[in-house]
Structures are given as structure tokens and as C-alpha cells.
Write an enzyme that holds these catalytic residues in place. Structure first.
Site, PDB file in Angstrom:
ATOM      1  N   HIS A  18       0.840  -1.204   0.000  1.00  0.00           N
ATOM      2  CA  HIS A  18       0.000   0.000   0.000  1.00  0.00           C
ATOM      3  C   HIS A  18       0.878   1.259   0.000  1.00  0.00           C
ATOM      4  O   HIS A  18       0.600   2.222  -0.712  1.00  0.00           O
ATOM      5  CB  HIS A  18      -0.885   0.041   1.250  1.00  0.00           C
ATOM      6  CG  HIS A  18      -1.920  -1.044   1.339  1.00  0.00           C
ATOM      7  ND1 HIS A  18      -2.063  -1.835   2.446  1.00  0.00           N
ATOM      8  CD2 HIS A  18      -2.865  -1.464   0.461  1.00  0.00           C
ATOM      9  CE1 HIS A  18      -3.075  -2.686   2.263  1.00  0.00           C
ATOM     10  NE2 HIS A  18      -3.567  -2.480   1.058  1.00  0.00           N
ATOM     11  N   ARG A  92      -1.995  -6.382  -8.535  1.00  0.00           N
ATOM     12  CA  ARG A  92      -0.900  -7.303  -8.231  1.00  0.00           C
ATOM     13  C   ARG A  92      -0.822  -8.458  -9.200  1.00  0.00           C
ATOM     14  O   ARG A  92       0.244  -8.962  -9.514  1.00  0.00           O
ATOM     15  CB  ARG A  92      -1.075  -7.870  -6.807  1.00  0.00           C
ATOM     16  CG  ARG A  92      -0.722  -6.902  -5.721  1.00  0.00           C
ATOM     17  CD  ARG A  92      -1.228  -7.365  -4.389  1.00  0.00           C
ATOM     18  NE  ARG A  92      -2.695  -7.342  -4.364  1.00  0.00           N
ATOM     19  CZ  ARG A  92      -3.428  -7.527  -3.291  1.00  0.00           C
ATOM     20  NH1 ARG A  92      -2.850  -7.778  -2.131  1.00  0.00           N
ATOM     21  NH2 ARG A  92      -4.740  -7.463  -3.352  1.00  0.00           N
ATOM     22  N   SER A 130      -2.744  -7.832   2.956  1.00  0.00           N
ATOM     23  CA  SER A 130      -3.079  -7.646   4.376  1.00  0.00           C
ATOM     24  C   SER A 130      -3.523  -8.962   4.993  1.00  0.00           C
ATOM     25  O   SER A 130      -3.188  -9.271   6.139  1.00  0.00           O
ATOM     26  CB  SER A 130      -4.200  -6.621   4.527  1.00  0.00           C
ATOM     27  OG  SER A 130      -3.820  -5.379   4.004  1.00  0.00           O
TER      28      SER A 130
END
Ligand code: ADP
Length: 163
Positions: A18, A92, A130
Site C-alpha cells: 500500500h 498485483r 493484508s
């Protein structure tokens, strides 16, 4: 005209992935607002206010045109409220692409004036998520190379409290 970009996400917790997107996106706009989603507050790992405070401490080291806010409605409504014309998302891999294309399409249908901009994840950290950080930390793994130091501490605290 001031160009405002919105970077929405869960950031539960913020990772180095991030941060990479944030440091690049803040150069594309006059102002970048990181919008922390508070949609699933009951099942969230860190509270939205905690995530916001942690992000505020990190962005202070990056640039002075970045802000952070909590939102709990539609991303396009948050963008309209803030006067944002750009929506930033990171890509990603193929599964991000499939999901993000759909989201971008829906958002464009709802708010044609808000443009979604995708930034390719840095190849060196495109595996970071995450959810994996949370899982590794829960199993006692070292997350210090995946998230900033203060975030690692907050994650360990949170796991300590739950245990
Ligand atoms: P959401 O629940 O909205 O997907 P996340 O916090 O998981 O929230 O992700 C927010 C945005 O950051 C998404 O666009 C995601 O693709 C991007 N992102 C997450 N991890 C990385 C990473 N390692 N590199 C680049 N972008 C990332």
C-alpha cells in the site's frame, strides 16, 4: 483546478505494498486522500479509527499532500464528497485484475466523471496482502519485512489482546 485522487481500501493493516502505491499516487495528483473502508467494522482486524491513525503516522514521512479519512458508503460517493476525479487502485495479479475491472466498470457506470487509475504493484512486493500478513502474524511469524514498524507493533498488540 485542483486534482484530487482517492485511494480506497481496507488497509487492515496497511502494508509496504500500500505504501508503495501511496508514494507513487501522490505524484499523480495535487492531493491524495486515502479512504479507509469501515464497512465491516465488526469483523475488522483493526478498527477503522486505528487504521486511520496508523496510516496518518506513516504518510507524514512521505509527502505533505496526502490525507487519510474513514468512509463507509460507496467509493463513488466518497469521491464526490471530496471532489476527487481520480480513483487509485493497485494491481498485483490476474485475480486483482478481474475483480478491479468489474469494480471500475460499476464505478464508471455510477460516476462517469470519476476515472479509475491502476498502478502496477512493484514486482518485488506484489505478493504482499493484508490478509496474509494477518495470518502470518496470528501464527507467530515475523511480519517486520512486510509492514512498517509501527504497524507490526499494532498487529502484535491486537493479536496479544485476542489471545
Ligand atoms: P480492498 O478490500 O478494497 O481490496 P485492500 O486494503 O486489500 O482493500 O487493497 C486496497 C488496494 O491496494 C487494492 O487496489 C489492492 O489491489 C492494492 N494493494 C494491496 N496490496 C498491494 C501490494 N502489495 N502492491 C500493490 N497494491 C496493493
Amino acid at each position: 483546478m485542483t486534482r484530487i485522487a482517492l485511494y480506497p481500501g481496507s488497509f487492515d493493516p496497511l502494508t509496504n505494498g500500500h505504501l508503495d502505491i501511496i508514494s507513487r499516487a501522490c505524484r499523480l495528483a495535487d492531493r491524495l486522500v486515502i479512504a479507509v473502508g469501515a464497512h465491516h467494522e465488526k469483523s475488522a482486524f483493526l478498527s477503522a479509527e486505528k487504521r486511520k491513525a496508523l496510516i496518518a503516522a506513516e504518510i507524514a514521512n512521505i509527502a505533505d499532500n496526502i490525507d487519510v479519512a474513514v468512509f463507509d458508503g460507496l467509493v463513488v460517493d466518497a469521491a464526490r464528497d471530496l471532489g476527487a476525479s481520480l480513483l487509485v487502485r493497485g494491481l498485483r495479479n490476474g485475480s486483482d485484475f478481474d475483480y478491479e475491472m468489474q469494480m471500475a466498470g460499476m464505478n464508471q457506470a455510477m460516476a462517469p466523471d470519476v476515472e479509475t487509475v491502476f498502478l502496477a504493484a512493484a514486482p518485488s512486493i506484489n505478493y504482499l496482502s493484508s490478509s496474509l500478513v494477518r495470518q502470518i502474524a496470528a501464527m507467530g511469524g515475523d511480519i517486520s519485512s512486510f509492514v512498517p514498524a509501527q504497524i507490526a507493533e499494532a498487529v502484535r498488540d491486537r493479536i496479544g489482546r485476542a489471545g
